[in-house]
Design an enzyme around this catalytic site. Structure first.
Site, PDB file in Angstrom:
ATOM      1  N   THR A   1       0.634  -1.342   0.058  1.00  0.00           N
ATOM      2  CA  THR A   1      -0.006  -0.049  -0.039  1.00  0.00           C
ATOM      3  C   THR A   1       0.798   1.325  -0.079  1.00  0.00           C
ATOM      4  O   THR A   1       0.276   2.319  -0.049  1.00  0.00           O
ATOM      5  CB  THR A   1      -0.987  -0.124   1.210  1.00  0.00           C
TER       6      THR A   1
ATOM      7  N   TYR B   1       1.420   1.605  -8.007  1.00  0.00           N
ATOM      8  CA  TYR B   1       0.495   1.185  -7.035  1.00  0.00           C
ATOM      9  C   TYR B   1      -1.111   1.068  -7.845  1.00  0.00           C
ATOM     10  O   TYR B   1      -1.389  -0.099  -7.654  1.00  0.00           O
ATOM     11  CB  TYR B   1       0.374   2.129  -6.083  1.00  0.00           C
TER      12      TYR B   1
HETATM   13  N1  LIG Z   1      -4.779   2.665   2.850  1.00  0.00           N
HETATM   14  C1  LIG Z   1      -5.606   3.297   1.986  1.00  0.00           C
HETATM   15  O1  LIG Z   1      -5.663   4.346   2.104  1.00  0.00           O
HETATM   16  C2  LIG Z   1      -6.193   2.421   0.805  1.00  0.00           C
HETATM   17  C3  LIG Z   1      -6.812   3.293  -0.137  1.00  0.00           C
HETATM   18  C4  LIG Z   1      -7.429   2.499  -1.246  1.00  0.00           C
HETATM   19  C5  LIG Z   1      -7.477   1.148  -1.243  1.00  0.00           C
HETATM   20  N2  LIG Z   1      -6.899   0.457   0.041  1.00  0.00           N
HETATM   21  C6  LIG Z   1      -6.903  -0.917  -0.217  1.00  0.00           C
HETATM   22  O2  LIG Z   1      -7.306  -1.602   0.814  1.00  0.00           O
HETATM   23  C7  LIG Z   1      -6.780  -2.877   1.382  1.00  0.00           C
HETATM   24  C8  LIG Z   1      -6.541  -2.751   2.768  1.00  0.00           C
HETATM   25  O3  LIG Z   1      -5.642  -1.567   2.909  1.00  0.00           O
HETATM   26  P1  LIG Z   1      -5.408  -1.431   4.129  1.00  0.00           P
HETATM   27  O4  LIG Z   1      -5.249   0.286   4.533  1.00  0.00           O
HETATM   28  O5  LIG Z   1      -5.621  -2.020   5.488  1.00  0.00           O
HETATM   29  O6  LIG Z   1      -3.694  -1.673   4.225  1.00  0.00           O
HETATM   30  P2  LIG Z   1      -2.402  -1.908   5.266  1.00  0.00           P
HETATM   31  O7  LIG Z   1      -2.880  -1.443   6.611  1.00  0.00           O
HETATM   32  O8  LIG Z   1      -1.277  -1.317   4.561  1.00  0.00           O
HETATM   33  O9  LIG Z   1      -2.198  -3.225   5.347  1.00  0.00           O
HETATM   34  C9  LIG Z   1      -1.901  -4.206   4.459  1.00  0.00           C
HETATM   35  C10 LIG Z   1      -1.139  -5.597   5.002  1.00  0.00           C
HETATM   36  O10 LIG Z   1      -0.694  -6.258   4.012  1.00  0.00           O
HETATM   37  C11 LIG Z   1       0.197  -6.759   4.509  1.00  0.00           C
HETATM   38  N3  LIG Z   1       1.134  -7.276   3.227  1.00  0.00           N
HETATM   39  C12 LIG Z   1       1.907  -6.615   2.567  1.00  0.00           C
HETATM   40  N4  LIG Z   1       2.661  -7.664   1.709  1.00  0.00           N
HETATM   41  C13 LIG Z   1       2.015  -8.852   1.876  1.00  0.00           C
HETATM   42  C14 LIG Z   1       2.340 -10.175   1.271  1.00  0.00           C
HETATM   43  N5  LIG Z   1       3.265 -10.316   0.272  1.00  0.00           N
HETATM   44  N6  LIG Z   1       1.644 -11.121   1.989  1.00  0.00           N
HETATM   45  C15 LIG Z   1       0.684 -10.956   2.822  1.00  0.00           C
HETATM   46  N7  LIG Z   1       0.494  -9.673   3.281  1.00  0.00           N
HETATM   47  C16 LIG Z   1       1.208  -8.627   3.053  1.00  0.00           C
HETATM   48  C17 LIG Z   1       1.227  -5.659   5.225  1.00  0.00           C
HETATM   49  O11 LIG Z   1       2.198  -6.095   5.833  1.00  0.00           O
HETATM   50  P3  LIG Z   1       3.275  -4.986   6.178  1.00  0.00           P
HETATM   51  O12 LIG Z   1       2.852  -3.825   6.837  1.00  0.00           O
HETATM   52  O13 LIG Z   1       4.279  -6.049   6.944  1.00  0.00           O
HETATM   53  O14 LIG Z   1       4.226  -4.910   5.005  1.00  0.00           O
HETATM   54  C18 LIG Z   1      -0.150  -5.263   5.923  1.00  0.00           C
HETATM   55  O15 LIG Z   1      -0.309  -5.682   7.007  1.00  0.00           O
HETATM   56  C19 LIG Z   1      -5.886  -2.998   0.370  1.00  0.00           C
HETATM   57  O16 LIG Z   1      -6.098  -3.788  -0.502  1.00  0.00           O
HETATM   58  C20 LIG Z   1      -5.525  -1.439  -0.302  1.00  0.00           C
HETATM   59  O17 LIG Z   1      -4.990  -1.425  -1.493  1.00  0.00           O
HETATM   60  C21 LIG Z   1      -6.194   1.101   0.979  1.00  0.00           C
END
Ligand SMILES: NC(=O)c1ccc[n+]([C@@H]2O[C@H](COP(=O)([O-])OP(=O)(O)OC[C@H]3O[C@@H](n4cnc5c(N)ncnc54)[C@H](OP(=O)(O)O)[C@@H]3O)[C@@H](O)[C@H]2O)c1
Length: 294
Positions: free
Chosen positions: A61, A125
């Site tokens: 992310t 991304y």
């Molecule tokens: N955050 C935003 O503003 C935002 C906006 C639009 C869409 N989204 C989408 O919403 C969803 C949830 O996002 P979120 O905000 O909860 O993201 P987040 O807090 O960054 O959590 C993502 C998690 O995925 C883990 N991860 C990374 N690489 C991985 C891998 N190869 N295998 C397994 N786990 C892995 C990360 O671990 P590490 O921390 O150890 O890397 C982290 O714990 C995602 O699909 C994201 O693309 C988020």
């Protein structure tokens, strides 16, 4: 119902764990337990746990870091989703995947519907997330849904709200981008929507954000106002609206990425959606409570 959740260390997974109903058995796997980019590991995990549904909350992310770590972003956001889709087809289980407003280039001037053409993401991304969507749809004939969300924040993890609170405590003044428009989304609302989607086996692509629109500047001003009202900030610092050019970043971001949530609201009418500002107030209440316990 047994639900396997990937990316257990992230914002969404944390909220999923907080909001799951008692009829669900959760298998929460962090990156250390399941690297979704590892095809054999994904296949083995799904075969071992035999879930009824998988929620993919794992993602790469870091939008700016993705520009210089293209391979890693693609491995997680594209190949990782391909691995999950392939394993879910084999296991015959439902897959709920989460994607982003950054699949769009931001050139629209009205909210993007789920069937709007996302052909030209501005950065690595967005491109990696778009590829993940496309792979999932090509692999799974049915039993899948994608919720595209945006500007996600939670009391858990790193996000704009927590960064603003820290900067507002540390700095005498702030400049915040005022010419990028989107919809802040509380991860708890997204989590509740995920559960409703799993329960109904929602199909296809839908949009899921907080109601209303804001610039990052509007969002920052609201964070400050609501945090001061809760005693989470002692005083107000001046917050100035600045143009994107004044805060250069490695990744280009869409200037307009408001999503039209209508299809989700029609498919899941029980979902209580609310304006981003009232959701933000609730998140700050929760954050205050967590901080007082820490
Ligand atoms: N955050 C935003 O503003 C935002 C906006 C639009 C869409 N989204 C989408 O919403 C969803 C949830 O996002 P979120 O905000 O909860 O993201 P987040 O807090 O960054 O959590 C993502 C998690 O995925 C883990 N991860 C990374 N690489 C991985 C891998 N190869 N295998 C397994 N786990 C892995 C990360 O671990 P590490 O921390 O150890 O890397 C982290 O714990 C995602 O699909 C994201 O693309 C988020």
């Amino acid at each position: 119902m047994k639900i396997l959740i990937t990316g257990a260390g992230g914002q969404l997974a944390w909220e999923l764990a907080q909001t799951a109903s008692t009829d669900k058995t959760l298998v929460l796997l962090g990156r250390e337990q399941l690297n979704i980019a590892d095809q054999a590991a994904v296949s083995a995990a799904i075969a071992e746990h035999q879930p009824d549904a998988v929620i993919n909350a794992a993602a790469y992310t870091n939008v700016d870091a993705a520009e210089s770590n293209r391979e890693q972003a693609i491995a997680v956001n594209s190949i990782g989703v391909e691995n999950l889709a392939t394993a879910c087809v084999k296991q015959q289980c439902y897959l709920l995947h989460v994607s982003t407003d950054f699949v769009f280039d931001g050139s629209a001037n009205r909210p993007y519907k789920p069937d709007a053409i996302a052909a030209d993401p501005l950065g690595v991304y967005g491109l990696s997330k778009l590829q993940g969507e496309q792979k999932l749809a090509a692999i799974m004939p049915n039993d899948w849904a994608i919720l595209r969300t945006a500007w996600v924040y939670s009391a858990h993890g790193n996000n704009f709200v927590k960064t603003m609170l820290r900067l507002m405590r540390e700095k005498p003044s702030l400049g915040v981008i005022a010419d990028q428009i989107g919809s802040p989304t509380w991860a708890k609302y997204l989590a509740v929507a995920c559960w409703a989607a799993v329960d109904k086996k929602l199909q296809g692509i839908h949009h899921c954000t907080g109601d209303g629109v804001a610039s990052w500047y509007d969002f920052a001003v609201a964070i400050q106002e609501l945090a001061i009202a809760r005693g989470m900030l002692a005083t107000a610092v001046p917050v100035a609206p600045i143009p994107t050019e004044a805060y250069p970043t490695p990744a280009q971001r869409p200037s307009y990425s408001v999503l039209n949530n209508q299809s989700l609201q029609q498919a899941l009418p029980e979902l209580q959606h609310e304006h981003w500002r009232s959701a933000l107030a609730k998140m700050l209440d929760e954050l205050k409570q967590l901080e007082s316990k820490a």
